[in-house]
Structure formats: C-alpha cells, structure tokens
Design an enzyme around this catalytic site. Sequence first.
Site, short mmCIF file in Angstrom:
data_model
loop_
_atom_site.label_atom_id
_atom_site.label_comp_id
_atom_site.label_asym_id
_atom_site.label_seq_id
_atom_site.Cartn_x
_atom_site.Cartn_y
_atom_site.Cartn_z
N HIS A 112 -19.78 14.88 22.44
CA HIS A 112 -19.87 13.85 23.48
C HIS A 112 -18.53 13.14 23.60
O HIS A 112 -17.65 13.24 22.74
CB HIS A 112 -21.01 12.85 23.19
CG HIS A 112 -20.83 12.03 21.95
ND1 HIS A 112 -19.94 11.00 21.84
CD2 HIS A 112 -21.48 12.11 20.74
CE1 HIS A 112 -20.03 10.47 20.63
NE2 HIS A 112 -20.95 11.13 19.94
N CYS A 140 -21.29 12.93 14.83
CA CYS A 140 -21.10 13.71 16.06
C CYS A 140 -19.64 14.15 16.21
O CYS A 140 -18.75 13.71 15.48
CB CYS A 140 -21.51 12.88 17.28
SG CYS A 140 -23.30 12.65 17.41
#
Length: 513
Positions: A112, A140
């Site tokens: 992301h 992440c």
Amino acid sequence: MKQQISKLKKLTAVLLMLSLLIGTGIGPAKAKTVSAAQTKYWIKVNKQANVATVYKLTKGKYKPIKAFLVSCGGSNTPSGTFYTPAKYRWQTLMGPSYGQYCTRIHGGILFHSVWYYSHSKASQSTVQFNKLGKTASHGCVRLSVADAKWIYDNCKLGTKVTIYSSKNPGPLGKPKPIKVSTSRSMYWDPTDPDKNNPYRKVKPTIKISSKKKKTVEYGKSYSVKSHVTAKDNVTKKSLTKKVKYSVTKYNAEKKKYYKAKFSTKSLGTYKIKYSVKSALGKSASKTIKVEVVDTLAPVISNATNKTVTINTKNAVFKTTAKMRSGKSRTSAMTVSITKPGEKKATSMSYSKAKSYVFNKAGTYTVKYTVKNSNKPYRAASKTVKVTVKGYKNAEIKANPTAFTMTVTDPNAVDQAKKELEAQIIKAISITDNGTKVIPSDKNLKFEYIGQNDDTAYTDFSKDGNCRVKVTYTGTKNKKPVSVIVNISVKTEIPLDGKNTKAIPASETTTAVE
C-alpha cells in the site's frame, strides 16, 4: 512496580493493535509457503534492504524489469512465498490511518501507499514518505503512490510474491529516494498521477551552462547535448538523459527558420530547442542560437620549394587557397618575391604574379599570403624557395662554311634547297648546355639572306652568291644561337631535255652547208 506498569502498557498497546486489525478486517499474518505457479509477474521483496524487484515472465524465464523503494516492518513482515488474494482502492489501516492502491499479500500484510491521516490525498504523512527505503511499517510493504498503483493496475490477483532478507538489494539495485519538505506534517504524495496533484504543476528545470558554445567553426566537432542538464523539481532526480532537442535553421532569402539537421558542415544560424518532461508529465523547454561560422585562416595548398629554369614565367605555379568551407581564395592571394642577392621584397597581386618572370639565376624567396573574407579577416601565409638555374647558351658551328647550290629547274628551287640543307646539316655541330645535340631539320631553322645584308634572298634563276643563317634554340634557356654559311648559287638549265648549260649567242658558230 515501574516494570510491571511498563509491561502493562506494552500489553495494552498490543491488544489495541490487534483490536484495530480485527476491526478493519486485517489480522496478524503467519508465513505460509504456497506451491509455485506461473504468473506474469513475480514480486520479490527484500525486507532487509527495503527494495521490491518486479520480475516479468519472458520466454519461460523471469527477468527483472522494475525496482521499487519500500518500507517493510522488519520481523513483523513475514518471509515466504504468497499469492495476492485481494485489492482495495483505499483501505483503513492501523491508527486508524489510510492507504491507497492496496494489494493484499497474505493475511493482514499488504502492498500500500505511505499512509494518510485521513481519506484525503492531501493528508499523507510527509515524515513517513521520507522514510521510504528504511524499515518503518508495522509489517505491511509501503510504497510511493506511483509504485503501489503500478502493482494495483498491472498485477492480477494470484500474482506471486516472495519476501526474503538479504544485504544485496537485488539485480536492479536500490532506487534513490525522493525527499519532500517536512515543514508541513501532511501533503500530497509527489508521485501521485492525479491531475489535481499540486506537484504536477511544478515544472522541471533545464539549465544550459555558460560553457556551452554559441558559435562553432565550420567542420569542427560540436555536441548539441553537452553542457545541458535537467532536473525534476518534484522527485529531485536528474532528467538530463531524457532531454530531447529539435533544430531549425535560418533561411536568409525567406527570412524564416525552417526545420533542419544541425551540421557544422553547413554555415548559418541554428535554433536548438531543448525540452524535457517531469515524472508527472510537466514540460519545460529552453532555446538557444548556435552559429556555424568560417572565420579561421584560409588553407594554402601546393606551396612547395621548386627548381625552375631561367626565364620561367608565373610565380604562382599551382598554389591555391580556400576557406575551410571550401570557398576559393586563390585569386585573393598576394605574392611577395625577394630576388637573389636582394633584401627588399616586391609585393604584387595574384594576377601580376602569374606574369612574373624569374630572369635571374639563384634562389628566390616567395611568400604567399591570403586573408579570410569574414571578420576578423584572419590571414594565412606560406614561404617557399624557388631555385633558378642559369643554363649556358647553346653553341652551333659549321665545317665547312661554304657550299654550292645547283639549280637545274626554276620550278624545283625547293628541292634544291632541301638538298643543300641536307649538306649543311651534316656540317653542323651543336652543344646545348654542355651536351652534344644531333642536328636535324626539326631543331634547325634555315634563313636565306643576301651577301651583304640580312634581306631575304629569293632570286635563284641565275648564278649568284647568298648566305644561309642556321639557327638553333636552346632547350634549357630557350635562347637562339646562329651560324652563317656562304652559298654559291649555280644555275644549270637543261636544253632539249639534256642537262647542259645554254651556250651564249656570242659563242655560237654558223654551220656551213
């Protein structure tokens, strides 16, 4: 007690994080190896180096095509091979915070963008953006918006992802980071291709160094792209290699610039327009004028030392002069000549030098000078030596010097002359500059003159005396020399077809019947 309070705070933070993850549908991920499958792209994430390399399947082999700067979460980012199961245009993250162009890798681990404070493109954390390339996430894989969008747009669900650790960043190396100002805590991602992105209004910069020459001599090498640099003012990356240029040339007759190819073999004024686009597509350009000129000294050719015979004409010989662009300057030359034994030179134009005669034996100094027809009128000169040889005059002798010419027919005088000249040739000896020359009717000239003067002798119908002037012209110095022989002309006119001389009337006798 303090230690217990500290442990309690950490446990509370962990529980809070878990509750947020569960609330957003993202749970803690556990590494799980999945059997290999052929996918168009294979993304390898090096969490130690914080670099993601994209490989493309080409002819059965994966080849690296892109490298992304990322921020992983160290041990919180699982190692292993996974296949992407889902995508989200915007996704709520921890905090809560928000991310663009999200692609799930496994469990709660996503690709992301760097996170935003709100669901607004103008709220991305500037501090966190500047951390790309360093370990900074909670697990992440963070990327710039442009890179996250590339994965989102190009990598279908089920794309293979391998996460590993290595000091080696990968086959394409580690990209250079983009840094943004942190004077404000939140702003747009500079790589976001959204047309409303303020960074997209920032033009790149083209700089042309003062070292860039604006004039170049005819035929000299010239690099159009040298000393021209460009920079992306958003990414701060160099755009020099992406600079393009177009060329126009001024047409003096039409008084306009027309599309052309730049060449130093073509005189004139050129406009060179440099242009470049930023990573976000913003253009910038700069135009300069470059003039190809011919101002160097002309080139003098074939000016070499020579040896000639005396009385040779033409002091230019085969010497020529021309401009670098090919324009002839031969007729514009001036010639300076210094005779043997003299100190003062005589200067003359090219046309007069062509008529000059080297009439004295010895060594002459000849200097050729010519100027460029363009300012600043640079001149070239060459000096040569011309050695003039003074050859001896030819000598001609005759032995004997007296001959008899017999005329038997008034209509055959030319034949009589031919026979006489053949006898004279046998009597002639010639020396030309110390070398003996065989006399012939081809190198001798015969002139019939009177006994007492040089008037032409033409009356061969009666007995008389005349002279023949025999002339030879020297092959070296071209000077004629002569010798004179005496001729006794005898006429023997035949009677009744017999070759006897006629008897005078006073000597005849009367026949008796």
